[in-house]
Write an enzyme that holds these catalytic residues in place. Sequence first.
Site, PDB file in Angstrom:
ATOM      1  N   PRO A  13       0.825  -1.222   0.000  1.00  0.00           N
ATOM      2  CA  PRO A  13       0.000   0.000   0.000  1.00  0.00           C
ATOM      3  C   PRO A  13       0.852   1.262   0.000  1.00  0.00           C
ATOM      4  O   PRO A  13       1.966   1.258   0.529  1.00  0.00           O
ATOM      5  CB  PRO A  13      -0.801  -0.109   1.306  1.00  0.00           C
ATOM      6  CG  PRO A  13      -0.070  -1.076   2.155  1.00  0.00           C
ATOM      7  CD  PRO A  13       0.720  -1.982   1.256  1.00  0.00           C
ATOM      8  N   ASP A  14       0.345   2.333  -0.614  1.00  0.00           N
ATOM      9  CA  ASP A  14       1.047   3.614  -0.528  1.00  0.00           C
ATOM     10  C   ASP A  14       0.637   4.307   0.774  1.00  0.00           C
ATOM     11  O   ASP A  14      -0.054   3.717   1.603  1.00  0.00           O
ATOM     12  CB  ASP A  14       0.789   4.474  -1.782  1.00  0.00           C
ATOM     13  CG  ASP A  14      -0.668   4.869  -1.951  1.00  0.00           C
ATOM     14  OD1 ASP A  14      -1.465   4.654  -1.012  1.00  0.00           O
ATOM     15  OD2 ASP A  14      -1.022   5.394  -3.017  1.00  0.00           O
ATOM     16  N   PHE A  15       1.070   5.553   0.963  1.00  0.00           N
ATOM     17  CA  PHE A  15       0.699   6.269   2.185  1.00  0.00           C
ATOM     18  C   PHE A  15      -0.686   6.882   2.084  1.00  0.00           C
ATOM     19  O   PHE A  15      -1.485   6.785   3.003  1.00  0.00           O
ATOM     20  CB  PHE A  15       1.687   7.427   2.423  1.00  0.00           C
ATOM     21  CG  PHE A  15       2.911   7.044   3.203  1.00  0.00           C
ATOM     22  CD1 PHE A  15       3.077   5.777   3.722  1.00  0.00           C
ATOM     23  CD2 PHE A  15       3.905   7.990   3.431  1.00  0.00           C
ATOM     24  CE1 PHE A  15       4.219   5.450   4.435  1.00  0.00           C
ATOM     25  CE2 PHE A  15       5.051   7.676   4.149  1.00  0.00           C
ATOM     26  CZ  PHE A  15       5.198   6.396   4.645  1.00  0.00           C
ATOM     27  N   ARG A  16      -0.920   7.580   0.953  1.00  0.00           N
ATOM     28  CA  ARG A  16      -2.000   8.557   0.977  1.00  0.00           C
ATOM     29  C   ARG A  16      -3.233   8.216   0.155  1.00  0.00           C
ATOM     30  O   ARG A  16      -4.182   9.002   0.164  1.00  0.00           O
ATOM     31  CB  ARG A  16      -1.455   9.927   0.539  1.00  0.00           C
ATOM     32  CG  ARG A  16      -0.479  10.474   1.560  1.00  0.00           C
ATOM     33  CD  ARG A  16       0.154  11.784   1.163  1.00  0.00           C
ATOM     34  NE  ARG A  16       1.145  12.187   2.161  1.00  0.00           N
ATOM     35  CZ  ARG A  16       2.384  11.736   2.227  1.00  0.00           C
ATOM     36  NH1 ARG A  16       2.819  10.870   1.339  1.00  0.00           N
ATOM     37  NH2 ARG A  16       3.198  12.137   3.187  1.00  0.00           N
ATOM     38  N   ASN A  87      10.955   5.001  -2.463  1.00  0.00           N
ATOM     39  CA  ASN A  87      10.501   3.725  -1.917  1.00  0.00           C
ATOM     40  C   ASN A  87      11.597   3.025  -1.128  1.00  0.00           C
ATOM     41  O   ASN A  87      12.781   3.156  -1.424  1.00  0.00           O
ATOM     42  CB  ASN A  87       9.979   2.827  -3.036  1.00  0.00           C
ATOM     43  CG  ASN A  87       8.743   3.409  -3.680  1.00  0.00           C
ATOM     44  OD1 ASN A  87       8.153   4.327  -3.128  1.00  0.00           O
ATOM     45  ND2 ASN A  87       8.359   2.895  -4.821  1.00  0.00           N
ATOM     46  N   ASP A  89      11.151  -0.338  -0.477  1.00  0.00           N
ATOM     47  CA  ASP A  89      10.800  -1.755  -0.620  1.00  0.00           C
ATOM     48  C   ASP A  89      11.852  -2.559  -1.381  1.00  0.00           C
ATOM     49  O   ASP A  89      11.695  -3.778  -1.527  1.00  0.00           O
ATOM     50  CB  ASP A  89       9.426  -1.903  -1.297  1.00  0.00           C
ATOM     51  CG  ASP A  89       9.346  -1.176  -2.636  1.00  0.00           C
ATOM     52  OD1 ASP A  89      10.371  -1.071  -3.345  1.00  0.00           O
ATOM     53  OD2 ASP A  89       8.241  -0.718  -2.991  1.00  0.00           O
ATOM     54  N   HIS A 106      14.975   7.827   0.412  1.00  0.00           N
ATOM     55  CA  HIS A 106      14.495   7.630   1.783  1.00  0.00           C
ATOM     56  C   HIS A 106      15.078   6.368   2.403  1.00  0.00           C
ATOM     57  O   HIS A 106      14.479   5.765   3.282  1.00  0.00           O
ATOM     58  CB  HIS A 106      12.962   7.629   1.811  1.00  0.00           C
ATOM     59  CG  HIS A 106      12.383   8.961   1.399  1.00  0.00           C
ATOM     60  ND1 HIS A 106      11.061   9.138   1.062  1.00  0.00           N
ATOM     61  CD2 HIS A 106      12.974  10.180   1.270  1.00  0.00           C
ATOM     62  CE1 HIS A 106      10.863  10.417   0.744  1.00  0.00           C
ATOM     63  NE2 HIS A 106      12.008  11.057   0.858  1.00  0.00           N
TER      64      HIS A 106
HETATM   65  P1  CNA Z   1       2.071   8.733  -1.500  1.00  0.00           P
HETATM   66  O1  CNA Z   1       2.047  10.088  -0.896  1.00  0.00           O
HETATM   67  O2  CNA Z   1       1.321   7.647  -0.811  1.00  0.00           O
HETATM   68  O3  CNA Z   1       1.494   8.902  -2.991  1.00  0.00           O
HETATM   69  C1  CNA Z   1       1.341   7.830  -3.869  1.00  0.00           C
HETATM   70  C2  CNA Z   1       0.794   8.368  -5.170  1.00  0.00           C
HETATM   71  O4  CNA Z   1       0.746   7.326  -6.101  1.00  0.00           O
HETATM   72  C3  CNA Z   1      -0.619   8.945  -5.045  1.00  0.00           C
HETATM   73  O5  CNA Z   1      -0.686  10.151  -5.764  1.00  0.00           O
HETATM   74  C4  CNA Z   1      -1.497   7.851  -5.680  1.00  0.00           C
HETATM   75  O6  CNA Z   1      -2.639   8.376  -6.332  1.00  0.00           O
HETATM   76  C5  CNA Z   1      -0.554   7.273  -6.691  1.00  0.00           C
HETATM   77  N1  CNA Z   1      -0.781   5.858  -7.004  1.00  0.00           N
HETATM   78  C6  CNA Z   1      -1.017   4.830  -6.164  1.00  0.00           C
HETATM   79  N2  CNA Z   1      -1.059   3.658  -6.828  1.00  0.00           N
HETATM   80  C7  CNA Z   1      -0.840   3.972  -8.136  1.00  0.00           C
HETATM   81  C8  CNA Z   1      -0.763   3.206  -9.327  1.00  0.00           C
HETATM   82  N3  CNA Z   1      -0.875   1.867  -9.321  1.00  0.00           N
HETATM   83  N4  CNA Z   1      -0.542   3.836 -10.482  1.00  0.00           N
HETATM   84  C9  CNA Z   1      -0.414   5.206 -10.527  1.00  0.00           C
HETATM   85  N5  CNA Z   1      -0.468   5.983  -9.434  1.00  0.00           N
HETATM   86  C10 CNA Z   1      -0.678   5.363  -8.252  1.00  0.00           C
HETATM   87  O7  CNA Z   1       3.541   8.203  -1.736  1.00  0.00           O
HETATM   88  P2  CNA Z   1       4.839   9.027  -2.132  1.00  0.00           P
HETATM   89  O8  CNA Z   1       5.830   8.023  -2.585  1.00  0.00           O
HETATM   90  O9  CNA Z   1       4.557  10.191  -2.983  1.00  0.00           O
HETATM   91  O10 CNA Z   1       5.269   9.591  -0.699  1.00  0.00           O
HETATM   92  C11 CNA Z   1       6.494   9.465  -0.248  1.00  0.00           C
HETATM   93  C12 CNA Z   1       6.627   8.503   0.933  1.00  0.00           C
HETATM   94  C13 CNA Z   1       5.867   7.241   0.786  1.00  0.00           C
HETATM   95  C14 CNA Z   1       8.026   8.067   1.035  1.00  0.00           C
HETATM   96  O11 CNA Z   1       8.576   8.509   2.232  1.00  0.00           O
HETATM   97  C15 CNA Z   1       8.053   6.533   0.976  1.00  0.00           C
HETATM   98  O12 CNA Z   1       9.057   5.995   1.779  1.00  0.00           O
HETATM   99  C16 CNA Z   1       6.717   6.164   1.426  1.00  0.00           C
HETATM  100  N6  CNA Z   1       6.190   4.838   1.091  1.00  0.00           N
HETATM  101  C17 CNA Z   1       6.919   3.912   0.409  1.00  0.00           C
HETATM  102  C18 CNA Z   1       6.369   2.672   0.114  1.00  0.00           C
HETATM  103  C19 CNA Z   1       7.215   1.681  -0.645  1.00  0.00           C
HETATM  104  O13 CNA Z   1       8.429   1.588  -0.428  1.00  0.00           O
HETATM  105  N7  CNA Z   1       6.606   0.903  -1.533  1.00  0.00           N
HETATM  106  C20 CNA Z   1       5.077   2.363   0.500  1.00  0.00           C
HETATM  107  C21 CNA Z   1       4.347   3.323   1.231  1.00  0.00           C
HETATM  108  C22 CNA Z   1       4.922   4.564   1.509  1.00  0.00           C
END
Ligand code: CNA
Length: 294
Positions: A13-16, A87, A89, A106
Amino acid sequence: MAGAGISTAAGIPDFRSPGCGLYSNLQKYKLPDPQAIFEIGFFRQNPQPFFTLAKELYPGSFKPTLCHYFIRLLNEKGLLLRHYTQNIDTLERVAGLPAEKIVEAHGTFHTSHCLECKHEYTVDWMKERIFSDSVPTCEKCDGVVKPDIVFFGEDLPTRFFVCAEKDFPKCDLLIILGSSLTVQPFASLIDRVPKVCPRLLINRERAGHRDWVMAALQMGRGLDFDSRDNFRDVAWLGSCDEGCQMLADKLGWGDELRKLVVDEHVRISKQQNETSKRQTEYPSEKKRAESEHQ
Ligand code: CNA
């Protein structure tokens, strides 16, 4: 530049994202606010919620997405200057992108350090602790050991600043994938490319755009999709995988990308099966491999 949106299709999952993002699903940890789980001050007082979450999201249990393999292909075609990721991950590494082409802004789960004496631990050592539901403590001084991911309140790795300074002025196309562009200083990298450099955002929603008052005054920073003067910023709204496949198709690499994803996923599944089989049959082999790492 990439964010959590490139890995959601892998099951992380993402954050937001509303409803399915991490911040919407942290109630069980009873945090003062959702971001606290990644704040260094809170972690020093109460590391348990972070490690519980780390177990749920542990890297290594997921396969890279088509988008990760698209980035690998960009590199193999000689087109990738650098991949900047927020990321943690490690899926870029799993997808086969060489370490020197990645800036993990990060940090990463690849290594861990004791918060007190700074002793370093390997990814296998940390994994063992996380999966045994214990807070990892240092074998030298009993301090808490934290994976080398950057928490809110911590500095970014020096490599981020060093590489950004030399790479961004050289950039002739900036692709931004799956990020809400809200976390600084990462988000401001979009303003460090030359003024004529095209910037393509592939994301489910618009992000990083300049507010309209600033745009009207031709001031401020950020992406500028709507003004009449815009000649270089493009928002393609949809999933990262779909956007990257479309780009690959247009570049004539569509089938190569599809095949790469299938072949690599088969290879990773086989590898995961073999590892878990070996560890069930020969648990001592796992212990020996870990002690050799130390
Ligand atoms: P965020 O703020 O959660 O934003 C994610 C963005 O991606 C949003 O605008 C969503 O609409 C968009 N989105 C989600 N899924 C998809 C998809 N399949 N296709 C297209 N767009 C999509 O995350 P950010 O990375 O902008 O924020 C930075 C944080 C999140 C960092 O500090 C990371 O370390 C942190 N993070 C990382 C992971 C990971 O390593 N996979 C997971 C969750 C959070």
